[in-house]
Design an enzyme around this catalytic site. Structure first.
Site, PDB file in Angstrom:
ATOM      1  N   TYR A 146      60.091  25.821  29.724  1.00 25.87           N
ATOM      2  CA  TYR A 146      60.232  27.193  29.241  1.00 25.87           C
ATOM      3  C   TYR A 146      59.028  28.061  29.609  1.00 25.87           C
ATOM      4  CZ  TYR A 146      64.119  25.399  26.431  1.00 25.87           C
ATOM      5  OH  TYR A 146      65.292  24.813  26.018  1.00 25.87           O
ATOM      6  N   LYS A 195      62.482  11.362  29.432  1.00 25.36           N
ATOM      7  CA  LYS A 195      63.423  10.968  30.495  1.00 25.36           C
ATOM      8  C   LYS A 195      62.584  10.282  31.581  1.00 25.36           C
ATOM      9  CE  LYS A 195      67.537  10.961  32.401  1.00 25.36           C
ATOM     10  NZ  LYS A 195      68.654  10.145  31.876  1.00 25.36           N
ATOM     11  N   ASP A 227      68.983  11.056  26.714  1.00 30.10           N
ATOM     12  CA  ASP A 227      70.451  10.967  26.658  1.00 30.10           C
ATOM     13  C   ASP A 227      70.883   9.955  25.601  1.00 30.10           C
ATOM     14  OD1 ASP A 227      69.236   9.124  28.343  1.00 30.10           O
ATOM     15  OD2 ASP A 227      70.753   9.257  29.919  1.00 30.10           O
ATOM     16  N   ASP A 251      64.383  21.422  21.835  1.00 32.56           N
ATOM     17  CA  ASP A 251      65.271  22.563  21.587  1.00 32.56           C
ATOM     18  C   ASP A 251      66.707  22.054  21.391  1.00 32.56           C
ATOM     19  OD1 ASP A 251      66.275  25.142  21.417  1.00 32.56           O
ATOM     20  OD2 ASP A 251      66.291  25.465  23.588  1.00 32.56           O
ATOM     21  N   ASP A 255      68.949  21.207  17.571  1.00 26.31           N
ATOM     22  CA  ASP A 255      70.243  21.810  17.221  1.00 26.31           C
ATOM     23  C   ASP A 255      71.241  20.711  16.850  1.00 26.31           C
ATOM     24  OD1 ASP A 255      69.368  24.393  17.721  1.00 26.31           O
ATOM     25  OD2 ASP A 255      71.153  24.935  18.876  1.00 26.31           O
TER      26      ASP A 255
HETATM   27  C1  IPM Z   1      64.869  27.978  19.288  1.00 22.21           C
HETATM   28  C2  IPM Z   1      65.576  28.955  20.161  1.00 22.21           C
HETATM   29  C3  IPM Z   1      64.582  29.511  21.161  1.00 22.21           C
HETATM   30  C4  IPM Z   1      64.005  28.356  21.932  1.00 22.21           C
HETATM   31  C5  IPM Z   1      65.134  30.583  22.110  1.00 22.21           C
HETATM   32  C6  IPM Z   1      65.763  31.722  21.351  1.00 22.21           C
HETATM   33  C7  IPM Z   1      64.110  31.064  23.086  1.00 22.21           C
HETATM   34  O1  IPM Z   1      66.646  28.353  20.792  1.00 22.21           O
HETATM   35  O2  IPM Z   1      63.936  28.378  18.582  1.00 22.21           O
HETATM   36  O3  IPM Z   1      65.234  26.805  19.315  1.00 22.21           O
HETATM   37  O4  IPM Z   1      64.634  27.844  22.838  1.00 22.21           O
HETATM   38  O5  IPM Z   1      62.927  27.919  21.601  1.00 22.21           O
HETATM   39 MG    MG Z   2      67.052  26.402  20.098  1.00 16.10          MG
END
Ligand code: IPM
Ligand code: MG
Length: 360
Positions: A146, A195, A227, A251, A255
């Site tokens: 990133y 990885k 993975d 990231d 989620d």
């Molecule tokens: C998070 C979000 C951010 C990230 C985005 C919005 C840049 O997805 O905080 O996880 O990838 O860090």
């Molecule tokens: Mg995120």
């Protein structure tokens, strides 16, 4: 004690949930005799509308001067908001990356915990959910893909895009140390995710994590490929205590981990650096589709405020009081729409904030 808090309500449901978290902080200040002062800062789409960019240098400087930053959420609908088509470095998300980098918040802590009261919301099979789980994802936040160079070019009539993934050993070491320190306060287990069967950055990651582990003989370390980790999170989430991983994997996996709790509206996060200043935000996004309707769940932001009390202000007792109030409200059967189940009492954003505040 006296502390100054920068509030960044942001976009979508951000302002509503930050309002509720502030209510909780005010109650903590009153009960425990602290003085919290606040200033509200613009970041995200709301800042683009005023200044043409997601986070101005001046706002960043003001955030730097605070003792802690509490953030709601930034951004609009991906694909169709008025902020989507602008240049990448000016989009709402750019502000988030800029504040993380600007405050040198390299360690992102994202807990994923299955609340006993919310087991029904867990999308996993009953025999898996019954075991419960309680993990923390320690995501590296200011390096990797990133923050590498990004470019899109045309070579011989063919469009080509490049994003560079780099880590140096210092960046890996400092996040690994944080992960081992946190593991010591929990169940003393770190699973480092990489990885390493493909990427050089992952091989270096593994090597440095092994070196750091030598200083923590009381903590068990194992390595897992990303993975496989994605699979294990839905197959056997109870095996995880602290997951240590790089920016992009963290990231994605965070989620996934939050979704298996069944209630992303419940999950807080803390972004920390070398000092006490931290940025605290819910793990979920700005949910523009439900903004302004008093239906968003403020609990993730309220729990982020609890993390703020614990990590930036060292107010452990106060943080625990906020967490206990959240548990109590859930045990009493109050629910926002996202976590609603049969026999419970449906409440709005504001009511949920009031109920929690009243129990501190
Ligand atoms: C998070 C979000 C951010 C990230 C985005 C919005 C840049 O997805 O905080 O996880 O990838 O860090
Ligand atoms: Mg995120």
């Amino acid at each position: 004690m006296k502390f100054h808090i920068a509030l960044i309500p942001g976009d979508g449901i951000g302002p509503e949930i930050v309002t509720e978290a502030k209510k909780v902080l005010d109650r903590v200040a009153e009960k425990y005799e602290h003085v919290f002062t606040y200033e509200s800062l613009l970041m995200g789409g709301c800042s683009i509308d005023v200044y043409g960019e997601s986070l101005t240098d001046e706002t960043l400087e003001r955030a730097k001067k605070s003792d802690a930053v509490l953030l709601g959420a930034v951004g609009g609908n991906v694909g169709n908001s008025r902020w989507y088509d602008i240049e990448p470095s000016k989009r709402p998300e750019a502000g988030l990356l800029k504040i993380r980098k600007g405050l040198e918040l390299f360690a992102n802590i994202r807990p994923a915990y299955l609340y006993e009261e919310l087991k029904a919301a867990c999308p996993l099979k009953e025999e898996i959910a019954d075991q419960g789980f309680d993990m923390v994802i320690m995501r590296e936040l200011t390096g990797g893909l990133y923050f590498g160079t990004h470019k899109t070019e045309e070579i011989d009539g063919v469009s080509k895009a490049t994003d560079v993934l780099t880590y140096d050993e210092k960046e890996i070491r400092r996040i690994a140390v944080k992960a081992f320190e946190i593991a010591r306060k929990r169940r003393s287990s770190v699973i480092s995710v990489d990885k390493a069967n493909v990427l050089d950055a992952s091989r270096l990651w593994r090597k440095v994590v092994n070196e750091v582990a030598a200083d923590y003989p009381d903590v068990t370390l194992s390595h897992m490929l990303v993975d496989n980790c994605a699979m294990q999170l839905v197959k056997d989430p109870a095996q995880f205590d602290v997951i240590l991983t790089e920016n992009m994997f963290g990231d994605i996996l965070s989620d996934e981990a939050s979704m298996v709790t069944g209630s992303i509206g419940m999950l807080s996060s803390a972004s920390l650096g070398a000092g006490k200043l931290g940025l605290y935000e819910p793990s979920h996004g700005s949910a523009p589709d439900i903004a302004g309707q008093n239906v968003a769940n403020p609990i993730a932001t309220i729990l982020s405020a609890a993390m703020l009390l614990r990590y930036s202000f060292d107010l452990d007792e106060e943080a625990a009081a906020v967490e206990a109030a959240v548990k109590q409200v859930l045990a009493e059967g109050y629910r926002t729409t996202d976590i609603m189940s049969e026999g419970c009492q449906l409440v709005g954003t504001k009511e949920m904030g009031d109920l929690i505040t009243a129990r501190i």
